[in-house]
Design an enzyme around this catalytic site. Structure first.
Site, PDB file in Angstrom:
ATOM      1  N   HIS A 105       0.855  -1.193   0.000  1.00 11.22           N
ATOM      2  CA  HIS A 105       0.000   0.000   0.000  1.00 11.22           C
ATOM      3  C   HIS A 105       0.886   1.238   0.000  1.00 11.22           C
ATOM      4  O   HIS A 105       1.698   1.413   0.902  1.00 11.22           O
ATOM      5  CB  HIS A 105      -0.910   0.007   1.239  1.00 11.22           C
ATOM      6  CG  HIS A 105      -2.019  -0.985   1.177  1.00 11.22           C
ATOM      7  ND1 HIS A 105      -3.116  -0.919   2.002  1.00 11.22           N
ATOM      8  CD2 HIS A 105      -2.218  -2.075   0.387  1.00 11.22           C
ATOM      9  CE1 HIS A 105      -3.945  -1.915   1.716  1.00 11.22           C
ATOM     10  NE2 HIS A 105      -3.411  -2.638   0.731  1.00 11.22           N
ATOM     11  N   TYR A 233      -9.887   5.060   6.937  1.00  6.84           N
ATOM     12  CA  TYR A 233     -10.127   5.460   8.331  1.00  6.84           C
ATOM     13  C   TYR A 233     -11.188   6.550   8.290  1.00  6.84           C
ATOM     14  O   TYR A 233     -10.962   7.613   7.703  1.00  6.84           O
ATOM     15  CB  TYR A 233      -8.860   6.030   8.955  1.00  6.84           C
ATOM     16  CG  TYR A 233      -7.741   5.040   9.185  1.00  6.84           C
ATOM     17  CD1 TYR A 233      -6.862   4.686   8.166  1.00  6.84           C
ATOM     18  CD2 TYR A 233      -7.547   4.461  10.444  1.00  6.84           C
ATOM     19  CE1 TYR A 233      -5.821   3.783   8.394  1.00  6.84           C
ATOM     20  CE2 TYR A 233      -6.505   3.562  10.676  1.00  6.84           C
ATOM     21  CZ  TYR A 233      -5.658   3.233   9.642  1.00  6.84           C
ATOM     22  OH  TYR A 233      -4.631   2.339   9.853  1.00  6.84           O
ATOM     23  N   PRO A 325      -5.150   0.576  18.349  1.00  2.54           N
ATOM     24  CA  PRO A 325      -4.833   0.069  17.003  1.00  2.54           C
ATOM     25  C   PRO A 325      -4.962   1.111  15.889  1.00  2.54           C
ATOM     26  O   PRO A 325      -4.615   0.855  14.758  1.00  2.54           O
ATOM     27  CB  PRO A 325      -5.850  -1.056  16.812  1.00  2.54           C
ATOM     28  CG  PRO A 325      -6.967  -0.719  17.727  1.00  2.54           C
ATOM     29  CD  PRO A 325      -6.362  -0.021  18.900  1.00  2.54           C
ATOM     30  N   LYS A 329       0.267   0.225  15.098  1.00  6.84           N
ATOM     31  CA  LYS A 329       1.632   0.227  15.614  1.00  6.84           C
ATOM     32  C   LYS A 329       1.986  -0.968  16.497  1.00  6.84           C
ATOM     33  O   LYS A 329       3.157  -1.177  16.810  1.00  6.84           O
ATOM     34  CB  LYS A 329       1.870   1.513  16.425  1.00  6.84           C
ATOM     35  CG  LYS A 329       1.914   2.755  15.566  1.00  6.84           C
ATOM     36  CD  LYS A 329       3.126   2.747  14.662  1.00  6.84           C
ATOM     37  CE  LYS A 329       2.984   3.756  13.537  1.00  6.84           C
ATOM     38  NZ  LYS A 329       3.515   3.247  12.286  1.00  6.84           N
TER      39      LYS A 329
HETATM   40  C1  PHB Z   1      -6.440  -4.464  10.654  1.00  7.20           C
HETATM   41  O1  PHB Z   1      -6.370  -4.774   9.449  1.00  7.20           O
HETATM   42  O2  PHB Z   1      -6.830  -5.252  11.547  1.00  7.20           O
HETATM   43  C2  PHB Z   1      -6.027  -3.064  11.064  1.00  7.20           C
HETATM   44  C3  PHB Z   1      -5.438  -2.235  10.119  1.00  7.20           C
HETATM   45  C4  PHB Z   1      -5.045  -0.951  10.491  1.00  7.20           C
HETATM   46  C5  PHB Z   1      -5.268  -0.512  11.783  1.00  7.20           C
HETATM   47  C6  PHB Z   1      -5.857  -1.353  12.734  1.00  7.20           C
HETATM   48  C7  PHB Z   1      -6.248  -2.641  12.369  1.00  7.20           C
HETATM   49  O3  PHB Z   1      -4.900   0.757  12.133  1.00  7.20           O
END
Ligand code: PHB
Ligand code: APR
Length: 421
Positions: A105, A233, A325, A329
């Site tokens: 990505h 996000y 999360p 990190k």
């Molecule tokens: C996930 O794919 O579980 C994931 C990806 C990015 C994040 C948190 C969880 O910031």
């Protein structure tokens, strides 16, 4: 300095009285004690990666894991790998599947008030991340340790740490019902937030810093194609949402929920309906829904323990720190600790102990920067129960500034892809 030797009974162990005075009582291990250079508590990603990197450098280790291999591999965890983490896995000779199956990505999407924009890591700082599930990273590490006859004991009970500040540390534990002892030069506490290592640092020495967020993440794994080729996000008045993936056929979605929400409250349909309300309309229209194959609620907290070293004990990964999360990190921060510790141990066995003595300070410097970023990202993307209309406008202004400022986007990009070690 002679680096490598195989675990073996202590010299003279055959006539070893096997009565070991460890303070209040004698400990009588049925088996002869074994010895290694680095005893690793915890067979999760940090313990396994450390064991693998030490092995390749000719340094002996033994991993003590309280669960079975299958149990460890049943855990569903995020899988956004920083460039530094990919480099470490390459150095550990476990990156073949990662490169074959992982997804590169070069950016991520943020969305606010139904409007999405992309942070282009490549254009901004010439960097990228790799999406490859933590479960697969852990599987690759287990396979590599097995191929190199790594010493990993599963279903270990009652690990205790002894004589951390005497120069002759050792562990005691139970395996298959019999008492065991493992003598070592150093102990790596890779046993996660609920492990025994951090608790073995004297209360007068240990400092803990914590912030518990007033909400959790309800996560769903589904065998459906991801809604987007990169992560989304989403900041929404109803609460945060995240669209992620594990592969082109396996999607991972999250929505923010009250921290005491019962999982039973959320049927699959209720989850999908709420997710669609929070992500941009175009994504909601594309969303392919399906039955959840995993559904769980995780609390969000920031936590750091200082120091990350006490005598012969070195804390690594979740044993020392937890991040929300939002910034992806957790695994990456565990791996940066492994980077610092494995290089310091190699230098030590080559006669240079300065890096080992500086481990806690060096690791914590990067930990706190990642904790800050994760806290910052969480604050910008979530709805807080006590949020006022003023707070809401500030959040919206922050995101609009981020959408229109290359400097602001560069800040986010360099933290998200991973600051240098
Ligand atoms: C996930 O794919 O579980 C994931 C990806 C990015 C994040 C948190 C969880 O910031
Ligand atoms: N004795 C032996 N093993 C233990 C003990 C103990 N007393 N306590 C815990 N363990 C084991 C756990 O069973 C687990 O397999 O230690 C391992 C710790 O692994 P993780 O919790 O995954 O921690 P870490 O290896 O630091 O990896 C951090 O995992 O939790 C996620 O988000 C986190 O992605 C990050 C990563």
């Amino acid at each position: 300095m002679f680096r490598r030797h195989l675990p073996r009974p202590l010299p003279g162990a055959s006539d070893f009285v096997n009565l070991i005075d460890i303070g209040n009582y004698f400990y009588f291990p049925e088996a002869s004690p074994i010895r290694t250079q680095v005893a690793i508590i915890g067979g999760g990603p940090s313990g396994l990666l450390l064991s693998q990197l030490l092995h390749l450098a000719g340094i002996d280790s033994v991993v003590l894991e309280r669960k079975s291999r299958d149990y460890v591999l049943s855990r569903i965890r995020a899988g956004v790998l920083e460039q530094g983490s990919v480099g470490l896995l390459e150095k550990a000779q476990v990156a073949k599947r990662l490169h074959a199956e992982g997804q590169i990505h070069t950016g991520t999407y943020l969305a606010a008030q139904n409007r999405g924009f992309r942070i282009d890591f490549d254009a901004l700082i010439g960097a990228q991340v790799t999406v490859y599930g933590q479960t697969e990273v852990t599987r690759d590490l287990y396979d590599a340790r097995a191929a190199m006859s790594g010493q990993i004991f599963h279903n270990v009970d009652g690990v205790e740490l002894h004589d951390l500040d005497t120069g002759k540390p050792f562990l005691t534990y139970h395996l298959d019902g019999s008492a065991q002892r493992l003598d070592c030069d150093f102990i790596a506490g890779c046993d996660g937030f609920h492990g025994v290592s951090r608790k073995s640092i004297p209360a007068g020495i240990l400092k803990e810093f914590e912030r518990v967020f007033p909400f959790g993440w309800l996560g769903v794994l589904s065998k459906t194609p991801p809604v987007s080729d990169e992560l989304i996000y989403a900041n929404n008045a109803r609460g945060f949402a995240l669209c992620s993936m594990r592969s082109k056929t396996l999607s991972r979605y999250y929505i923010q929920v009250p921290q005491d929400d019962p999982l039973e409250k959320w049927s699959d349909q209720a989850f999908w309906d709420e997710l669609k309300r929070r992500i941009p309309e175009d994504a909601a229209e594309r969303l392919v829904i399906g039955p959840s194959i995993e559904k769980s609620i995780a609390p969000l907290r920031s936590f750091v323990a200082e120091p990350m070293r006490w005598g012969a004990l070195f804390l690594v990964g979740d044993a020392a720190h937890i991040v929300p999360p939002t910034g992806a990190k957790g695994l990456n921060l565990a791996f940066s600790d492994v980077h610092y510790l494995h290089t310091a141990l190699i230098a030590h066995y080559d006669g240079q102990s300065a890096a080992l003595d500086a481990y806690s300070q060096t690791a914590l410097a990067r930990v706190w920067k990642a904790v800050r970023f994760s806290w910052w990202m969480t604050g910008k993307m979530h709805r807080f129960p006590d949020q006022t209309p003023f707070d809401q406008r500030i959040q919206e202004a922050e995101l609009t500034y981020l959408e229109n400022s290359v400097a602001a986007q560069r800040m986010l990009a360099e933290n998200y892809v991973g600051l240098p070690y």
